[in-house]
Write a protein that holds these residues in place. Sequence first.
Motif, PDB file in Angstrom:
ATOM      1  N   VAL A  66     -92.916  68.603  -3.119  1.00 49.07           N
ATOM      2  CA  VAL A  66     -92.853  67.175  -2.773  1.00 49.07           C
ATOM      3  C   VAL A  66     -91.872  66.467  -3.707  1.00 49.07           C
ATOM      4  O   VAL A  66     -91.058  65.649  -3.263  1.00 49.07           O
ATOM      5  N   LYS A  67     -91.907  66.797  -4.981  1.00 49.57           N
ATOM      6  CA  LYS A  67     -91.000  66.168  -5.938  1.00 49.57           C
ATOM      7  C   LYS A  67     -89.545  66.409  -5.554  1.00 49.57           C
ATOM      8  O   LYS A  67     -88.727  65.492  -5.567  1.00 49.57           O
ATOM      9  N   VAL A  68     -89.211  67.641  -5.192  1.00 54.89           N
ATOM     10  CA  VAL A  68     -87.833  67.961  -4.794  1.00 54.89           C
ATOM     11  C   VAL A  68     -87.443  67.174  -3.552  1.00 54.89           C
ATOM     12  O   VAL A  68     -86.352  66.600  -3.475  1.00 54.89           O
ATOM     13  N   LEU A  69     -88.335  67.091  -2.565  1.00 50.19           N
ATOM     14  CA  LEU A  69     -88.001  66.423  -1.308  1.00 50.19           C
ATOM     15  C   LEU A  69     -87.829  64.913  -1.461  1.00 50.19           C
ATOM     16  O   LEU A  69     -87.009  64.310  -0.779  1.00 50.19           O
ATOM     17  N   ILE A  70     -88.600  64.289  -2.358  1.00 49.48           N
ATOM     18  CA  ILE A  70     -88.491  62.836  -2.507  1.00 49.48           C
ATOM     19  C   ILE A  70     -87.647  62.435  -3.712  1.00 49.48           C
ATOM     20  O   ILE A  70     -87.509  61.258  -4.011  1.00 49.48           O
ATOM     21  N   PHE A  71     -87.045  63.425  -4.377  1.00 48.93           N
ATOM     22  CA  PHE A  71     -86.306  63.131  -5.588  1.00 48.93           C
ATOM     23  C   PHE A  71     -85.210  62.074  -5.407  1.00 48.93           C
ATOM     24  O   PHE A  71     -85.076  61.186  -6.249  1.00 48.93           O
ATOM     25  N   LYS A  78     -85.692  54.698 -10.068  1.00 47.61           N
ATOM     26  CA  LYS A  78     -85.424  54.717 -11.505  1.00 47.61           C
ATOM     27  C   LYS A  78     -84.216  53.853 -11.869  1.00 47.61           C
ATOM     28  O   LYS A  78     -84.197  53.207 -12.908  1.00 47.61           O
ATOM     29  N   ILE A  79     -83.182  53.853 -11.020  1.00 49.55           N
ATOM     30  CA  ILE A  79     -81.967  53.087 -11.324  1.00 49.55           C
ATOM     31  C   ILE A  79     -81.964  51.749 -10.600  1.00 49.55           C
ATOM     32  O   ILE A  79     -80.941  51.097 -10.508  1.00 49.55           O
ATOM     33  N   GLY A  80     -83.116  51.314 -10.108  1.00 51.16           N
ATOM     34  CA  GLY A  80     -83.219  50.088  -9.322  1.00 51.16           C
ATOM     35  C   GLY A  80     -82.569  48.876  -9.945  1.00 51.16           C
ATOM     36  O   GLY A  80     -82.062  48.004  -9.262  1.00 51.16           O
ATOM     37  N   ALA A 134     -81.360  73.329 -14.541  1.00 44.95           N
ATOM     38  CA  ALA A 134     -80.807  72.573 -15.670  1.00 44.95           C
ATOM     39  C   ALA A 134     -81.259  71.117 -15.663  1.00 44.95           C
ATOM     40  O   ALA A 134     -81.012  70.384 -16.619  1.00 44.95           O
ATOM     41  N   GLU A 135     -81.888  70.690 -14.557  1.00 43.42           N
ATOM     42  CA  GLU A 135     -82.331  69.302 -14.377  1.00 43.42           C
ATOM     43  C   GLU A 135     -81.186  68.327 -14.583  1.00 43.42           C
ATOM     44  O   GLU A 135     -81.307  67.327 -15.296  1.00 43.42           O
ATOM     45  N   PRO A 158     -78.994  64.071 -17.083  1.00 44.31           N
ATOM     46  CA  PRO A 158     -80.313  64.689 -16.952  1.00 44.31           C
ATOM     47  C   PRO A 158     -81.248  63.885 -16.046  1.00 44.31           C
ATOM     48  O   PRO A 158     -81.137  62.660 -15.954  1.00 44.31           O
ATOM     49  N   ILE A 159     -82.154  64.602 -15.400  1.00 43.59           N
ATOM     50  CA  ILE A 159     -83.099  63.970 -14.482  1.00 43.59           C
ATOM     51  C   ILE A 159     -83.938  62.909 -15.180  1.00 43.59           C
ATOM     52  O   ILE A 159     -84.149  61.827 -14.643  1.00 43.59           O
TER      53      ILE A 159
END
Length: 186
Positions: A66-71, A78-80, A134-135, A158-159
Amino acid sequence: PPISARGKLVVQQLAHPNAEARGLRVEWDLAGITPDQKSLNGHAAVYSSGGQFSNLGEMATQSKIVKVLIFPLMIVQKIGSIGGIRLFPDFNRVEYSELAGDYRFDNGVMSLRDSHLNASVGDVKAEGTIDLPAEQLNLTVTAQVARLAPIEVAVTGPIDKPRTRVKVAKFLAEPAKQLLENIFNK
């Protein structure tokens, strides 16, 4: 040892404490699945014809898939806002009319072939790559809010601490073009 997984899930309506999805289709054909994701290869796609979601972070903690699909949506959240200016709408509670993602995995690098969300708060699309082991991010996220010119943001690094850069030339070019067209069409 690495495992493989292939499947398809079609659900008319899916209810979750953080989401509701209508017309949901998820397909995956993955090989080389390991905890470090270094040998992950294959394809995954998700599509929903409407619904709502809230608290993306909570959803992402429940499953790596789920994390990968909604990343891409989590990156937008996060950058809103950058430098105190809110560039993108708040994606903590969103009603949407379409959500789609088409992802290719090559040795742990996820390529976003199509990743978009059409919602009442605006439309968002993401393209580029995410190096899962490597994120590291190498994305371009574009948001169209109301009738304003699309805002394009390069997202790298980085993520957990993405670096962002608003592509000002493109952001300013469309309003300038619209202004000139309005002047000459009067």
